[in-house]
Write a protein that holds these residues in place. Structure first.
Motif, PDB file in Angstrom:
ATOM      1  N   ARG A 164      -9.266   1.788  -2.951  1.00 35.80           N
ATOM      2  CA  ARG A 164     -10.352   1.594  -1.983  1.00 35.80           C
ATOM      3  C   ARG A 164     -10.501   0.128  -1.550  1.00 35.80           C
ATOM      4  NH1 ARG A 164     -12.511   1.896  -7.008  1.00 35.80           N
ATOM      5  NH2 ARG A 164     -14.037   0.306  -7.613  1.00 35.80           N
ATOM      6  N   LEU A 165      -9.855  -0.804  -2.299  1.00 31.71           N
ATOM      7  CA  LEU A 165      -9.959  -2.226  -1.961  1.00 31.71           C
ATOM      8  C   LEU A 165      -8.847  -2.704  -1.033  1.00 31.71           C
ATOM      9  CD1 LEU A 165     -10.757  -3.675  -5.510  1.00 31.71           C
ATOM     10  CD2 LEU A 165     -12.364  -2.923  -3.755  1.00 31.71           C
ATOM     11  N   LYS A 166      -7.954  -1.784  -0.673  1.00 29.99           N
ATOM     12  CA  LYS A 166      -6.763  -2.155   0.096  1.00 29.99           C
ATOM     13  C   LYS A 166      -7.108  -2.931   1.373  1.00 29.99           C
ATOM     14  CE  LYS A 166      -4.999   0.894   2.729  1.00 29.99           C
ATOM     15  NZ  LYS A 166      -4.401   2.138   3.236  1.00 29.99           N
ATOM     16  N   PHE A 218      -2.210   1.024  -4.753  1.00 27.21           N
ATOM     17  CA  PHE A 218      -2.058  -0.274  -4.094  1.00 27.21           C
ATOM     18  C   PHE A 218      -1.457  -1.204  -5.130  1.00 27.21           C
ATOM     19  CE2 PHE A 218      -4.230  -4.267  -2.345  1.00 27.21           C
ATOM     20  CZ  PHE A 218      -3.282  -4.423  -1.346  1.00 27.21           C
ATOM     21  N   ARG A 219      -0.241  -1.664  -4.897  1.00 22.95           N
ATOM     22  CA  ARG A 219       0.527  -2.383  -5.910  1.00 22.95           C
ATOM     23  C   ARG A 219       0.694  -3.854  -5.526  1.00 22.95           C
ATOM     24  NH1 ARG A 219       6.565  -0.339  -7.264  1.00 22.95           N
ATOM     25  NH2 ARG A 219       6.947  -1.125  -5.153  1.00 22.95           N
ATOM     26  N   ILE A 220       0.524  -4.738  -6.517  1.00 27.52           N
ATOM     27  CA  ILE A 220       0.762  -6.164  -6.298  1.00 27.52           C
ATOM     28  C   ILE A 220       1.855  -6.616  -7.263  1.00 27.52           C
ATOM     29  CG2 ILE A 220      -0.232  -8.474  -6.477  1.00 27.52           C
ATOM     30  CD1 ILE A 220      -2.844  -7.265  -5.441  1.00 27.52           C
ATOM     31  N   ARG A 221       2.912  -7.189  -6.691  1.00 22.68           N
ATOM     32  CA  ARG A 221       4.051  -7.635  -7.502  1.00 22.68           C
ATOM     33  C   ARG A 221       4.326  -9.107  -7.226  1.00 22.68           C
ATOM     34  NH1 ARG A 221       9.080  -3.732  -6.703  1.00 22.68           N
ATOM     35  NH2 ARG A 221       8.561  -3.942  -4.493  1.00 22.68           N
ATOM     36  N   GLY A 273      -0.482   1.620   5.499  1.00 25.17           N
ATOM     37  CA  GLY A 273      -1.221   0.374   5.667  1.00 25.17           C
ATOM     38  C   GLY A 273      -0.279  -0.798   5.824  1.00 25.17           C
ATOM     39  N   GLU A 274      -0.835  -1.991   5.825  1.00 29.35           N
ATOM     40  CA  GLU A 274      -0.031  -3.193   6.048  1.00 29.35           C
ATOM     41  C   GLU A 274       0.480  -3.771   4.726  1.00 29.35           C
ATOM     42  OE1 GLU A 274      -1.622  -5.780   9.582  1.00 29.35           O
ATOM     43  OE2 GLU A 274      -3.322  -4.881   8.557  1.00 29.35           O
ATOM     44  N   LYS A 275       1.791  -3.932   4.648  1.00 33.75           N
ATOM     45  CA  LYS A 275       2.382  -4.645   3.496  1.00 33.75           C
ATOM     46  C   LYS A 275       2.331  -6.130   3.803  1.00 33.75           C
ATOM     47  CE  LYS A 275       6.494  -5.743   0.938  1.00 33.75           C
ATOM     48  NZ  LYS A 275       7.409  -5.308  -0.050  1.00 33.75           N
ATOM     49  N   ILE A 276       1.917  -6.916   2.805  1.00 33.96           N
ATOM     50  CA  ILE A 276       1.835  -8.369   2.968  1.00 33.96           C
ATOM     51  C   ILE A 276       2.763  -9.036   1.957  1.00 33.96           C
ATOM     52  CG2 ILE A 276       0.331 -10.394   2.797  1.00 33.96           C
ATOM     53  CD1 ILE A 276      -1.982  -8.727   3.686  1.00 33.96           C
ATOM     54  N   VAL A 277       3.537  -9.993   2.439  1.00 29.68           N
ATOM     55  CA  VAL A 277       4.352 -10.819   1.547  1.00 29.68           C
ATOM     56  C   VAL A 277       3.955 -12.269   1.765  1.00 29.68           C
ATOM     57  CG1 VAL A 277       6.661 -11.606   0.953  1.00 29.68           C
ATOM     58  CG2 VAL A 277       6.285  -9.212   1.512  1.00 29.68           C
ATOM     59  N   PRO A 311       0.828  -1.213   0.000  1.00 22.83           N
ATOM     60  CA  PRO A 311       0.000   0.000   0.000  1.00 22.83           C
ATOM     61  C   PRO A 311       0.864   1.266   0.000  1.00 22.83           C
ATOM     62  CG  PRO A 311       0.129  -0.882   2.223  1.00 22.83           C
ATOM     63  CD  PRO A 311       0.992  -1.773   1.351  1.00 22.83           C
ATOM     64  N   TYR A 312       0.519   2.215  -0.866  1.00 25.24           N
ATOM     65  CA  TYR A 312       1.182   3.520  -0.891  1.00 25.24           C
ATOM     66  C   TYR A 312       0.116   4.600  -0.763  1.00 25.24           C
ATOM     67  CZ  TYR A 312       5.166   0.810  -2.498  1.00 25.24           C
ATOM     68  OH  TYR A 312       6.173  -0.116  -2.583  1.00 25.24           O
TER      69      TYR A 312
END
Length: 577
Positions: free
Chosen positions: A237-239, A218-221, A290-294, A213-214
């Motif tokens: 808004r879906l973050k 909201f980026r997914i890699r 927000g929370e970064k998830i890996v 999240p920025y």
């Protein structure tokens, strides 16, 4: 395509009756369109079929590559219909819609499109390959099409059921209630989107998923072959809804957003026609927005457990096998995070795992479960440290002990004592190469005579990307460049250098899969003497090379010579000594 196309091709001497029979048999066994089967079997070219159909039915043939289709025309036929019938709308003049098709004999398709659009339909013939390209160009890739459907469902669901304004929660402070998070994360479109992300990661062969999240996106890699690639940017808004869905799946506390959490997701899926279980190791980290998830993808089917397939050169593999087959002593694997140390150790354990052997491991975390091996998850917060686990192991009558990582004096001291008292100890340590591992142990405070007598073998390693076999091509490289990186002038004259051009198989990167570079150092009697007199890592390395050790750079040069990888990959991971 009906079998009459086969008869037409026979009539015009493009194929024989035997070839048609062979193609029909292949079609019955494997499915697919007859035209595609004939092309794949090499009996005809795509253009041959197009020209035959064009002459037989008096339908013009076109080359879609030269057409630029208006977006308004594309919208006249929905993507599902276009994919189902393999058609692309070309133009509309008055009440007539012209469509490109690979099969003008399919009257059901023409009638269906006429009924759906209300226009008279005029077909023209195009090659199947060009229609597939046009479908992807104008409607998007299958992944993009699926993603659009999910986003449309989410938009509709938001209108009907919930309004989640995540931009009001920009600092990740938890202003949205837990009940609201739970409800939004259980909406069908959110579940579909998360499932799509997980399934797409498997299709692309990713090792990790990053959800970041920025402030404004909201980026997914995905990490593929060690490199991160941007895959999608869901609406901001879906973050929270996506984050909460992942945390629920991983059995985490969705109300706790201020502290890091760890969890695990296990899913059963059918992939490439096979049922399999996939584990995702999940880690959350509170960041500014927000929370970064890996999610680390743990697929046992992709874990290489055959040491001969990891990339060892023959001389290095013999040394490793000899080292792990000794009844006692210490074998260390060293390298940075993500260099494949776990795969090497698990391959060694797989080789040693027999009913007569008691193998015990202390890991943080336990990545893969193995039958017949006693694996312990380290939990520092309750006092179950590597050192505490090791002490307990020694009371459990072990033959072989694996310590996930040697990171402090206490753990190292116990491991060395275990190695000196009749146990084989395997472990990892973070150093740049094999000889500098000796210096690292001495700097931890271990006596030189203990290091010299307990450590039998050290293996340093790196992972590099392999050239994609589908788009591999030769490139010209100046001789001086090859000499500068370590080849002899004689070798440089005879070596062929390759790179990947980029194709669909490798997602345009030119690389597919990874392989290891290995530097395997036997602690011989001469090296033991150097350790005892306090020799430097450079002196130890010089002696090891004299005794036949291949350095990481030399291992990389062997991979270049074999056409496995590129110059840049080896230069990125090794240095010339």
């Amino acid at each position: 395509m009906p079998s009459q196309i086969g008869e037409l091709l026979i009539k015009e001497n493009f194929i024989t009756s035997e070839q048609l029979e062979s193609a029909l048999k292949h079609q019955r066994q494997h499915g697919g369109r007859l035209g595609t089967v004939l092309i794949n079997l090499g009996f005809v070219q795509d253009d041959d079929i197009t020209s035959v159909l064009s002459r037989q039915y008096g339908v013009p043939s076109i080359n879609l590559a030269y057409f630029e289709i208006d977006a308004a025309v594309i919208k006249l036929i929905p993507v599902e219909t276009a994919q189902k019938y393999m058609v692309v709308p070309l133009s509309r003049v008055g009440n007539t819609l012209t469509v490109a098709t690979a099969d003008p004999t399919n009257v059901f398709a023409m009638d269906d499109i006429k009924f759906m659009t209300g226009f008279n339909v005029e077909p023209v013939v195009a090659t199947e390959a060009s229609i597939l390209e046009a479908l992807e160009k104008y409607y998007g890739t299958p992944h993009a099409i699926e993603l659009k459907k999910v986003y449309d469902e989410i938009a509709q669901s938001e209108k009907e059921s919930f309004e989640l304004d995540l931009e009001a929660d920009g600092d990740g402070s938890g202003e949205v209630s837990v009940d609201e998070l739970q409800r939004s994360s259980e909406e069908a479109p959110i579940i579909k989107l998360v499932n799509l992300i997980l399934s797409e990661s498997l299709k692309k062969g990713a090792s990790d998923i990053h959800m970041e999240p920025y402030e404004r996106e909201f980026r997914i890699r995905f990490r593929m072959d060690g490199i991160l690639y941007n895959i999608m940017n869901p609406p901001l808004r879906l973050k929270d809804a996506i984050t909460s869905r992942v945390k629920i799946m991983a059995k985490m506390d969705i109300s706790e957003k201020r502290l890091p959490q760890d969890g695990r997701i296990k899913i059963r899926t059918t992939f490439n026609g096979r049922k399999k279980e996939i584990d995702y190791r999940v880690s959350t980290l509170p960041t500014l927005f927000g929370e970064k998830i890996v999610l680390r993808i743990l697929d046992r089917d992709n874990l290489p457990l055959d040491m001969s397939r990891l990339g060892f050169e023959e001389v290095s593999l013999k040394r490793v096998e000899a080292g792990i087959l000794k009844p006692y002593g210490m074998v260390l694997v060293t390298g940075p995070t993500g260099s494949g140390k776990t795969s090497t150790l698990y391959s060694a354990l797989n080789r040693l795992n027999t009913p007569e052997t008691n193998i015990m491991t202390a890991e943080d975390p336990v990545e893969y479960n193995f039958r017949g091996i006693n694996q312990v998850q380290i939990r520092d917060q309750i006092g179950l440290t590597f050192a505490a686990a090791l002490r307990s192991f020694l009371r459990q009558d072990p033959n072989i002990i694996l310590v996930g990582e040697i990171r402090d004096f206490e753990t190292t001291e116990i491991a060395i004592k275990a190695a000196l008292t009749g146990h084989l100890v395997l472990s990892t340590v973070h150093t740049n190469d094999a000889p500098s591992t000796i210096s690292r142990l001495l700097n931890m405070g271990i006596e030189p005579f203990l290091v010299a007598t307990s450590v039998h073998l050290i293996c340093a390693q790196r992972l590099i990307r392999k050239i994609c076999g589908e788009c591999k091509m030769e490139v010209k490289t100046p001789l001086q460049t090859l000499v500068n990186i370590g080849f002899t002038p004689e070798e440089a004259k005879s070596i062929q250098i390759y790179r990947g051009e980029g194709c669909k198989v490798c997602n345009g990167t030119g690389f597919k899969g990874r392989i290891g570079l290995y530097e395997v150092m036997d602690v011989s009697e001469e090296i033991q003497e150097l350790i005892l007199v306090g020799a430097s890592a450079r002196e130890i390395k010089r002696k090891a090379v004299e005794e036949g050790m291949l350095t990481l750079r030399q291992s990389g040069l062997q991979k270049i010579k074999s056409g496995v990888t590129t110059l840049d990959e080896v230069l990125r991971e090794t240095v010339l000594n």
